[in-house]
Structures are given as C-alpha cells and as structure tokens.
Design a protein around this motif. Structure first.
Motif, PDB file in Angstrom:
ATOM      1  N   ALA A 125      -9.215   5.902   6.025  1.00  0.00           N
ATOM      2  CA  ALA A 125     -10.035   7.029   5.584  1.00  0.00           C
ATOM      3  C   ALA A 125     -10.094   7.109   4.063  1.00  0.00           C
ATOM      4  O   ALA A 125     -11.121   7.478   3.489  1.00  0.00           O
ATOM      5  CB  ALA A 125      -9.492   8.336   6.161  1.00  0.00           C
ATOM      6  N   ALA A 126      -8.998   6.745   3.406  1.00  0.00           N
ATOM      7  CA  ALA A 126      -8.952   6.811   1.943  1.00  0.00           C
ATOM      8  C   ALA A 126      -9.833   5.755   1.300  1.00  0.00           C
ATOM      9  O   ALA A 126     -10.387   5.961   0.212  1.00  0.00           O
ATOM     10  CB  ALA A 126      -7.519   6.652   1.464  1.00  0.00           C
ATOM     11  N   ARG A 127      -9.985   4.597   1.978  1.00  0.00           N
ATOM     12  CA  ARG A 127     -10.798   3.490   1.475  1.00  0.00           C
ATOM     13  C   ARG A 127     -10.402   3.097   0.047  1.00  0.00           C
ATOM     14  O   ARG A 127     -11.225   2.673  -0.752  1.00  0.00           O
ATOM     15  CB  ARG A 127     -12.292   3.849   1.492  1.00  0.00           C
ATOM     16  N   GLY A 128      -9.150   3.287  -0.249  1.00  0.00           N
ATOM     17  CA  GLY A 128      -8.662   2.953  -1.582  1.00  0.00           C
ATOM     18  C   GLY A 128      -8.087   1.557  -1.639  1.00  0.00           C
ATOM     19  O   GLY A 128      -8.331   0.712  -0.763  1.00  0.00           O
ATOM     20  N   ARG A 129      -7.296   1.318  -2.659  1.00  0.00           N
ATOM     21  CA  ARG A 129      -6.688   0.015  -2.848  1.00  0.00           C
ATOM     22  C   ARG A 129      -5.734  -0.294  -1.698  1.00  0.00           C
ATOM     23  O   ARG A 129      -4.913   0.531  -1.308  1.00  0.00           O
ATOM     24  CB  ARG A 129      -5.920   0.001  -4.172  1.00  0.00           C
ATOM     25  N   GLY A 130      -5.856  -1.469  -1.129  1.00  0.00           N
ATOM     26  CA  GLY A 130      -4.999  -1.868  -0.023  1.00  0.00           C
ATOM     27  C   GLY A 130      -5.604  -1.590   1.337  1.00  0.00           C
ATOM     28  O   GLY A 130      -5.100  -2.087   2.349  1.00  0.00           O
ATOM     29  N   ALA A 131      -6.671  -0.779   1.399  1.00  0.00           N
ATOM     30  CA  ALA A 131      -7.317  -0.509   2.679  1.00  0.00           C
ATOM     31  C   ALA A 131      -8.114  -1.733   3.115  1.00  0.00           C
ATOM     32  O   ALA A 131      -8.790  -2.365   2.293  1.00  0.00           O
ATOM     33  CB  ALA A 131      -8.239   0.696   2.563  1.00  0.00           C
TER      34      ALA A 131
END
Length: 230
Positions: A125-131
């Motif tokens: 859901a965050a779609r940030g780094r590491g996703a």
C-alpha cells in the motif's frame, strides 16, 4: 463452425488475491513472473482459462500450479479488461479473493512462477522503497480485493471467505487480532467486533479452552444471523 461471429475475442484469464496473516500482519500471496511480459515483476497467481473450464476451477488450478496452495475458499471479485492492461493483447481477467492459513499452506513456486512468497499488504500500500513492482494492473486490483475482504467480515453468511479467517472455534481475543490485522486499525477492529456482537453473528460453543473458565477463553464459532437482527 455454427454460431461463430465476426467480433473480437479477448483472451480470458483468472487471478487470485489470496490473503493470510503472517507474523501478525495481513499479507498477500504473490509470484515473481518468469517470462515476459513483466518478467521479474510480482503478480497475483493466475493464468489463462482453458477451453470449457469453469472460472473458479481455473483460478484454483492456476493457484496450485504456481504456488502449490490448494483447498482454499475463494469468491469472485470482478472482471478487469481495460485496454492496454496486457501488452499481449486485449485480455480480460476475472479476479477471485480468498483467505488461507499461511502455516497450513506451505508455498512453493511452480509452472511459470520463478518465486512465490507472502508480501505484507502494508508495504504494498505504501508503494515506497522496497515495495515489489506489480505486473499488469494488479496494483489497482489489490486494494479492491482488500476492500472485499474487509467487507466480508461484516457478513460471513454472504461471504464464506470470512469464515476462513479463523479456525472453526476461536476466542474473542483471536477474532479481535484478526480484525485488527485485516483492518489495519485497533479502533476499527473494536467497532467491527461490537457490530458482530450486536448482530449476533457468533455462537458460544463447547467449554473454554484449557482449565480457565474466564470469559476471554470462551470458544465461539460463526453462527447464522437471526431474522430480526438484519
């Protein structure tokens, strides 16, 4: 061949959004694609429907072929067929939602899946780094599948997937933990627990677990709503 028409014929695929509680939080089962398109990207388990094959049967078959997971309850979420979602051509995917016990369903990649693993929904859901990067339009579909799972908790009679969230008998504490993991909020879990009690969706069964006779250890099961509770 009789009854053939000069109309485009999109390909039909199935995908499965299978959720589980892993290390205390909600996770979804994804496979890393071995082949193009989107080779190396993560996706929901799925594939093409065989001729004369039922959609649900195709979904369960693809799930088992790619992840070794079988004997799970699924329900249809919807169909997704926007042009351009699949670079191979116009493809309509019928997506199913399910829930499984991660401990009872060991995952092993197979068929055209290079790897299969549970991924925390929070990170997706965050779609940030590491996703993980998701293939096709799966980043759009997964939130809808999660919404269906959350909605199912309010009506286990209508959505059998909700009954798969817990063993046949469970304590209120176990139910609260699952609610919090799925909803991602202690406050929302508490509100849903109150709703479930008000609607009389649970039935006390058997004796309390262990020697303790406390209310917290009382076992329950999903029941059927009373007519006047609707």
């Amino acid at each position: 061949m009789p009854f053939t028409y000069e109309f485009p014929r999109p390909s039909v695929t199935v995908d499965v959004a299978l959720f589980a509680i892993v290390a205390g939080e909600l996770a979804v089962l994804l496979v890393k694609r071995k082949h193009a398109p989107f080779a190396g990207a993560w996706a929901m388990p799925g594939g093409f429907v065989d001729e004369d094959e039922r959609l649900a049967a195709a979904a369960l078959r693809e799930l088992e072929e790619e992840t070794s997971v079988k004997h799970v309850t699924i329900e249809q979420l919807g169909a997704f067929g926007d042009p351009g979602r699949d670079p191979r051509g116009h493809t309509v995917s019928v997506v199913f939602v399910g829930f499984a016990s991660a401990e009872a369903h060991p995952v092993q990649a197979g068929d055209d899946a290079a790897t299969a693993a549970w991924h925390p929904v929070r990170k997706l859901a965050a779609r940030g780094r590491g996703a993980p990067k998701l293939a096709f339009d799966h980043a759009t579909i997964l939130p809808l599948a999660l919404d269906r799972l959350r909605h199912a908790l309010r009506d286990p009679d209508e959505h059998p997937v909700a009954r798969a969230l817990l063993p046949p008998r469970f304590t209120m504490r176990e139910l609260a933990r699952v609610f919090e993991a799925v909803l991602g909020s202690a406050a929302r879990a508490k509100a849903l627990l109150a709703y479930v009690r008000t609607q009389k969706l649970l039935e006390p069964v058997g004796r309390p677990r262990g020697r303790s006779a406390s209310r917290a250890s009382q076992l329950h099961r999903w029941g059927r709503r009373r007519a006047n509770a609707r």
